[in-house]
Design an enzyme around this catalytic site. Structure first.
Site, PDB file in Angstrom:
ATOM      1  N   ASP A  21      -2.836   9.810   4.157  1.00  0.00           N
ATOM      2  CA  ASP A  21      -4.255   9.439   4.168  1.00  0.00           C
ATOM      3  C   ASP A  21      -4.890  10.555   5.360  1.00  0.00           C
ATOM      4  O   ASP A  21      -4.795  10.308   6.318  1.00  0.00           O
ATOM      5  CB  ASP A  21      -4.008   8.137   4.647  1.00  0.00           C
ATOM      6  CG  ASP A  21      -5.373   7.599   4.808  1.00  0.00           C
ATOM      7  OD1 ASP A  21      -6.602   8.413   4.314  1.00  0.00           O
ATOM      8  OD2 ASP A  21      -5.983   6.621   5.260  1.00  0.00           O
ATOM      9  N   ASP A  59     -12.488   6.930   3.460  1.00  0.00           N
ATOM     10  CA  ASP A  59     -11.168   6.799   4.273  1.00  0.00           C
ATOM     11  C   ASP A  59     -10.473   5.250   4.194  1.00  0.00           C
ATOM     12  O   ASP A  59      -9.581   4.982   4.578  1.00  0.00           O
ATOM     13  CB  ASP A  59     -11.270   7.191   5.791  1.00  0.00           C
ATOM     14  CG  ASP A  59     -10.073   7.306   6.557  1.00  0.00           C
ATOM     15  OD1 ASP A  59      -8.933   7.305   6.164  1.00  0.00           O
ATOM     16  OD2 ASP A  59     -10.120   7.311   7.835  1.00  0.00           O
ATOM     17  N   ARG A  71      -7.772  -0.337   0.562  1.00  0.00           N
ATOM     18  CA  ARG A  71      -8.382  -1.589  -0.163  1.00  0.00           C
ATOM     19  C   ARG A  71      -8.776  -1.027  -1.712  1.00  0.00           C
ATOM     20  O   ARG A  71      -8.960  -2.222  -2.472  1.00  0.00           O
ATOM     21  CB  ARG A  71      -9.737  -1.958   0.686  1.00  0.00           C
ATOM     22  CG  ARG A  71     -10.691  -1.142   0.712  1.00  0.00           C
ATOM     23  CD  ARG A  71     -11.562  -1.676   1.919  1.00  0.00           C
ATOM     24  NE  ARG A  71     -10.998  -1.045   3.182  1.00  0.00           N
ATOM     25  CZ  ARG A  71     -11.790  -1.275   4.363  1.00  0.00           C
ATOM     26  NH1 ARG A  71     -12.977  -2.081   4.412  1.00  0.00           N
ATOM     27  NH2 ARG A  71     -11.448  -0.930   5.535  1.00  0.00           N
ATOM     28  N   ASP A  74       1.550   5.947   5.825  1.00  0.00           N
ATOM     29  CA  ASP A  74       0.595   4.943   5.296  1.00  0.00           C
ATOM     30  C   ASP A  74       0.857   4.345   4.088  1.00  0.00           C
ATOM     31  O   ASP A  74       0.352   3.527   3.360  1.00  0.00           O
ATOM     32  CB  ASP A  74      -0.887   5.977   5.009  1.00  0.00           C
ATOM     33  CG  ASP A  74      -2.041   4.985   4.988  1.00  0.00           C
ATOM     34  OD1 ASP A  74      -1.933   3.852   5.784  1.00  0.00           O
ATOM     35  OD2 ASP A  74      -3.011   5.149   4.638  1.00  0.00           O
ATOM     36  N   LYS A 131     -10.398  12.455   8.395  1.00  0.00           N
ATOM     37  CA  LYS A 131     -10.036  11.946   9.764  1.00  0.00           C
ATOM     38  C   LYS A 131     -10.265  12.965  10.910  1.00  0.00           C
ATOM     39  O   LYS A 131      -9.688  14.182  10.704  1.00  0.00           O
ATOM     40  CB  LYS A 131      -8.622  11.449   9.824  1.00  0.00           C
ATOM     41  CG  LYS A 131      -8.527  10.204   8.953  1.00  0.00           C
ATOM     42  CD  LYS A 131      -6.935   9.557   9.011  1.00  0.00           C
ATOM     43  CE  LYS A 131      -6.840   8.305   8.161  1.00  0.00           C
ATOM     44  NZ  LYS A 131      -7.397   6.986   8.915  1.00  0.00           N
ATOM     45  N   GLU A 151      -9.633   3.769   2.090  1.00  0.00           N
ATOM     46  CA  GLU A 151      -8.937   3.857   0.441  1.00  0.00           C
ATOM     47  C   GLU A 151      -8.171   2.826   0.171  1.00  0.00           C
ATOM     48  O   GLU A 151      -7.725   2.612  -0.822  1.00  0.00           O
ATOM     49  CB  GLU A 151      -8.251   5.159   0.264  1.00  0.00           C
ATOM     50  CG  GLU A 151      -7.014   5.450   0.877  1.00  0.00           C
ATOM     51  CD  GLU A 151      -6.640   5.145   2.278  1.00  0.00           C
ATOM     52  OE1 GLU A 151      -7.759   5.499   3.106  1.00  0.00           O
ATOM     53  OE2 GLU A 151      -5.635   4.821   3.096  1.00  0.00           O
ATOM     54  N   LYS A 187       0.679  -1.251  -0.052  1.00  0.00           N
ATOM     55  CA  LYS A 187       0.008  -0.187  -0.038  1.00  0.00           C
ATOM     56  C   LYS A 187       0.976   1.123   0.041  1.00  0.00           C
ATOM     57  O   LYS A 187       1.746   1.488   0.824  1.00  0.00           O
ATOM     58  CB  LYS A 187      -0.849   0.041   1.112  1.00  0.00           C
ATOM     59  CG  LYS A 187      -1.802   1.218   1.576  1.00  0.00           C
ATOM     60  CD  LYS A 187      -2.695   1.260   2.603  1.00  0.00           C
ATOM     61  CE  LYS A 187      -3.373   2.483   2.801  1.00  0.00           C
ATOM     62  NZ  LYS A 187      -4.415   2.344   4.028  1.00  0.00           N
TER      63      LYS A 187
HETATM   64  N1  BES Z   1      -4.714   4.205   6.907  1.00  0.00           N
HETATM   65  C1  BES Z   1      -5.776   3.846   7.637  1.00  0.00           C
HETATM   66  C2  BES Z   1      -5.698   2.862   8.578  1.00  0.00           C
HETATM   67  C3  BES Z   1      -4.685   3.205  10.026  1.00  0.00           C
HETATM   68  C4  BES Z   1      -5.086   3.730  10.985  1.00  0.00           C
HETATM   69  C5  BES Z   1      -3.277   2.717   9.599  1.00  0.00           C
HETATM   70  C6  BES Z   1      -4.019   3.789  12.153  1.00  0.00           C
HETATM   71  C7  BES Z   1      -2.486   2.792  10.763  1.00  0.00           C
HETATM   72  C8  BES Z   1      -2.700   3.267  11.736  1.00  0.00           C
HETATM   73  C9  BES Z   1      -6.941   3.398   6.727  1.00  0.00           C
HETATM   74  O1  BES Z   1      -6.729   3.922   5.470  1.00  0.00           O
HETATM   75  C10 BES Z   1      -8.287   3.764   7.328  1.00  0.00           C
HETATM   76  O2  BES Z   1      -8.410   4.979   7.340  1.00  0.00           O
HETATM   77  N2  BES Z   1      -8.863   2.586   7.608  1.00  0.00           N
HETATM   78  C11 BES Z   1     -10.236   2.820   8.313  1.00  0.00           C
HETATM   79  C12 BES Z   1     -11.390   1.960   7.604  1.00  0.00           C
HETATM   80  C13 BES Z   1     -12.848   2.456   7.795  1.00  0.00           C
HETATM   81  C14 BES Z   1     -13.050   3.842   7.424  1.00  0.00           C
HETATM   82  C15 BES Z   1     -13.696   1.379   7.031  1.00  0.00           C
HETATM   83  C16 BES Z   1     -10.331   2.695   9.655  1.00  0.00           C
HETATM   84  O3  BES Z   1      -9.671   1.470   9.913  1.00  0.00           O
HETATM   85  O4  BES Z   1     -10.701   3.246  10.615  1.00  0.00           O
HETATM   86 ZN    ZN Z   2      -5.060   4.455   4.747  1.00  0.00          ZN
HETATM   87 ZN    ZN Z   3      -7.768   5.729   5.543  1.00  0.00          ZN
END
Ligand code: BES
Ligand code: ZN
Ligand code: ZN
Length: 499
Positions: free
Chosen positions: A266, A343, A347, A284, A273, A345, A261
């Protein structure tokens, strides 16, 4: 740092004594190398301030020689995991005490599990010491006396073997490449854009003779990668699709494809966020930096295998041109993604990259991603989450991590969870219907893009998904500097070489 294997204690090196609670200091192999007054001083010291538990005692002996006494705790409780932490702790103490050059016995780290394999242990320890000697200092003004890093580690052994020299060098190369990956991940978002990441890949390719190709937005468009294009839309930085091919295995042998990734920052996009959740999101792209440097490590070690790294690199920003919640994106494989949350993104871009990976007819695909906060809720910060459609590969990944202190833990990849990511207006939704099990629904989402149609009668590609979000940054007490840990590159370097 110079790491070497030596037959005898080199001049100028500070001896490090690793001491378990029950150990007598007079038995330690370094003891007999000391002058009489130093010996007497040490024995007295040990009587008055016994080195117990995991305590550290740096002391200066009467001759002026500095030694480090490092406690390892109870003998019966000492194990391989503790040996790994001890290796890092030695360097952290040496740095604090400004010890430039140290010598240490491999034998001191032997636990029941690795008694018969000093060579493999030597490799692991060298890597760990490199990791502990790392700090991200590029953006800081040095102190007047300059930065202090330990410069030399000399390993000795009571059962000498010339092969230890090679093991130590191998371990060191892996450690250096993990640190290089940490440097990329730690670089602030404004300085680490998709363009910069692509340039880093090109530079690595030139340096180590690896073929690198960068697909520009036009080509990404021609390939029909609607996921990558969708996420990239909100940013003024154009997406890049990085391809690194290391083909030093047998001709025609199917490659292992690593997919990392590469979200260089992000923000969450329009589903922005909240406050401090955005803070570390320049990391990220850690999965991407790990994929690229894993290949660099294999090239430097001249591993005879075919390995490919793919990194979709984008920035996820809110703006007038951002993709919206409710948008439906068409991916390279034809399936559509209904965006419920901008968010989620990672996947979305990985869906296209997994489809691209199939072009190589891979024997295994491993994706590496800081994919979900939910992985951290599930596992804390001590292990990456792994998922796989192949039990053997999954087991080997976990075993590799256990060997090198880069831990991973398996979670279920079950079809039942597919219910939760069914789209209403698109084929798959990019987030689950409930707030539960987000780490699993993310994995199951990716699975939809690696699976081949049961009707197509084509074989399933073995695939491992590593959600490394829990290991993006270290916890307290693991003797790693703030910022990126470089995980799960240690695990991958072990896995790619051994299996
Ligand atoms: N990059 C984040 C996940 C993340 C969070 C990595 C904290 C490292 C530390 C990812 O893109 C994300 O925001 N995921 C969301 C998904 C949700 C919106 C379905 C999450 O995990 O909250
Ligand atoms: Zn992310
Ligand atoms: Zn994200």
């Amino acid at each position: 740092m110079k790491i070497a294997y030596q037959k005898t204690l080199p001049k100028g090196a500070s001896p490090v004594f690793l001491i378990k609670d029950e150990d007598k200091i007079e038995r330690h192999p370094f003891y007999k190398t000391l002058e009489k007054p130093d010996q007497e001083y040490l024995v007295k010291f040990q009587k008055n301030f016994p080195v117990k538990k995991e305590h550290n005692h740096p002391i200066v002996l009467p001759s002026g020689l500095k030694v480090l006494l490092i406690g390892l705790g109870e003998k019966t409780k000492f194990n391989h995991r503790k040996a790994i932490l001890a290796a890092r702790r030695v360097i952290v103490v040496a740095k604090k005490e400004k010890v430039k050059n140290l010598a240490i016995y491999l034998d001191d780290f032997l636990a029941k599990e690795n008694k018969d394999n000093q060579k493999a242990l030597a490799e692991v320890l060298a890597t760990q010491m490199e990791l502990a000697n790392f700090e991200f200092i590029k953006y800081k003004t040095p102190e007047p006396s300059g930065w202090f890093f330990t410069q030399e580690v000399n390993f000795l052994s009571q059962k000498p073997n010339p092969s230890f020299a090679e093991a130590v060098t191998t371990g060191q190369i892996i450690g250096e490449e993990i640190n290089n990956a940490r440097n990329l991940s730690n670089t602030p978002g404004s300085d680490m854009t998709p363009k910069v990441l692509a340039k880093e890949a090109e530079d690595l390719g030139k340096k180590w003779g690896i073929k690198v190709q960068i697909l520009e937005e036009k080509e990404i468009e021609m390939l029909g990668m609607g996921g990558v294009l969708g996420v990239a839309r909100g940013s003024s930085e154009r997406p890049k699709f990085i391809i690194m091919e290391y083909l030093k295995g047998k001709r025609g042998e199917k490659p292992v494809v690593l997919v990392g990734k590469g979200v260089t920052f992000d923000t969450g996009g329009l589903n922005i966020k909240p406050d401090d959740y955005m803070y570390e999101m320049h990391m990220d792209m850690s999965g991407g930096s790990v994929a690229l440097h894993s290949i660099a490590a294999m090239a430097r070690l001249k591993i005879k295998k075919n390995i490919v790294a793919l990194v979709p690199a984008v920035e996820n920003m809110p703006s007038g041109s951002s993709y919206h919640p409710g948008d439906v994106l068409k991916t390279m494989n034809g399936k559509t993604i209904e965006v419920l949350n901008t968010d989620a993104e990672g996947r979305v871009i990985l869906a296209d990259a997994l489809e691209y990976a199939k072009k190589y007819k891979p024997r295994l695909v491993v994706d590496i991603a800081t994919l979900t906060g939910s992985a951290m809720s599930a596992l804390g910060q001590r292990a990456s989450a792994v998922f796989s459609n192949n039990a053997r590969a999954e087991q080997k990944i976990i075993e590799s991590g256990e060997m090198v202190g880069d831990y991973a833990w398996a979670l279920p990849l079950w079809e039942e969870y597919e219910e939760e990511i069914k789209g209403t207006f698109g084929d798959v939704a990019n987030s689950g219907k409930t707030r539960y099990g987000g780490v699993i629904t993310a994995a199951v989402f990716l699975w939809q893009f690696i699976k081949s149609d049961s009707s197509a009668n084509s074989p399933q590609i073995p695939w491992v998904h590593i959600d490394m979000a829990p290991r993006m940054t270290p916890t307290e007490s693991e003797f790693l500097a703030k910022g990126s840990t470089g995980a799960p590159m240690g695990l991958l370097a072990q896995f790619l070489r051994k299996f």
